[in-house]
Write an enzyme that holds these catalytic residues in place. Structure first.
Site, PDB file in Angstrom:
ATOM      1  N   CYS A  35      46.917  46.061  38.168  1.00  0.00           N
ATOM      2  CA  CYS A  35      45.933  45.351  37.714  1.00  0.00           C
ATOM      3  C   CYS A  35      44.692  45.527  38.597  1.00  0.00           C
ATOM      4  O   CYS A  35      43.478  45.829  38.050  1.00  0.00           O
ATOM      5  CB  CYS A  35      46.132  43.732  38.369  1.00  0.00           C
ATOM      6  N   THR A  36      44.725  45.999  39.882  1.00  0.00           N
ATOM      7  CA  THR A  36      43.613  46.383  40.526  1.00  0.00           C
ATOM      8  C   THR A  36      43.114  48.038  39.877  1.00  0.00           C
ATOM      9  O   THR A  36      41.804  48.117  39.825  1.00  0.00           O
ATOM     10  CB  THR A  36      44.112  46.520  42.183  1.00  0.00           C
TER      11      THR A  36
END
Length: 142
Positions: A35-36
């Site tokens: 997600c990052t």
């Protein structure tokens, strides 16, 4: 949909669409590895994305405070919306198995409100990036 962003401001998709097409991307969790990487890749390409007229909105069920920390820590130039109870994710078919988490799903919405393209790939970012590249190519040729 109508959802609050990380600062509590109400965001309506209908209002965003008045300004042009929108990339709505659902993702599982702030501060996790994939997600990052996804958020930072959007950040790194944001100038090009905005120049094409495309807007970006990230959505998951995290608390506003966590979204705010994630956005600030990674200097994200786009808003992150809070989907309590994953109601929007459910209606957009962006839930993982048994509805336990928000899945990684991206939608390209035309300014007319029609979904132009979509991709679902939980662990691979390539398909999501391909969707953006395709959208940028279409916007520059329009």
């Amino acid at each position: 949909f109508e959802l609050e962003d990380e600062s509590g401001e109400l965001v309506r998709l209908s209002e965003l669409l008045r300004e042009g097409p929108v990339l709505v991307y659902f993702y599982p969790k702030d501060f996790t590895s994939v997600c990052t990487r996804q958020a930072c890749r959007l950040r790194d390409n944001y100038e090009r994305i905005r120049k094409s007229g495309l807007q970006v909105i990230g959505i998951n069920s995290e608390k506003p405070e966590k979204h705010a920390r994630f956005r600030e820590h990674h200097e994200l130039p786009f808003r992150l919306l809070v989907d309590p109870g994953r109601q929007v994710a459910r209606s957009w078919e962006a839930l993982g198995p048994f509805g336990l988490y928000t899945a990684r799903v991206s939608y390209l919405i035309g300014s007319d409100g029609v979904i132009r393209d979509a991709v679902r790939a939980d662990l691979r970012l390539g398909p999501h990036e391909d969707l953006i590249e395709k959208a940028l190519g279409e916007e520059s040729s329009a």
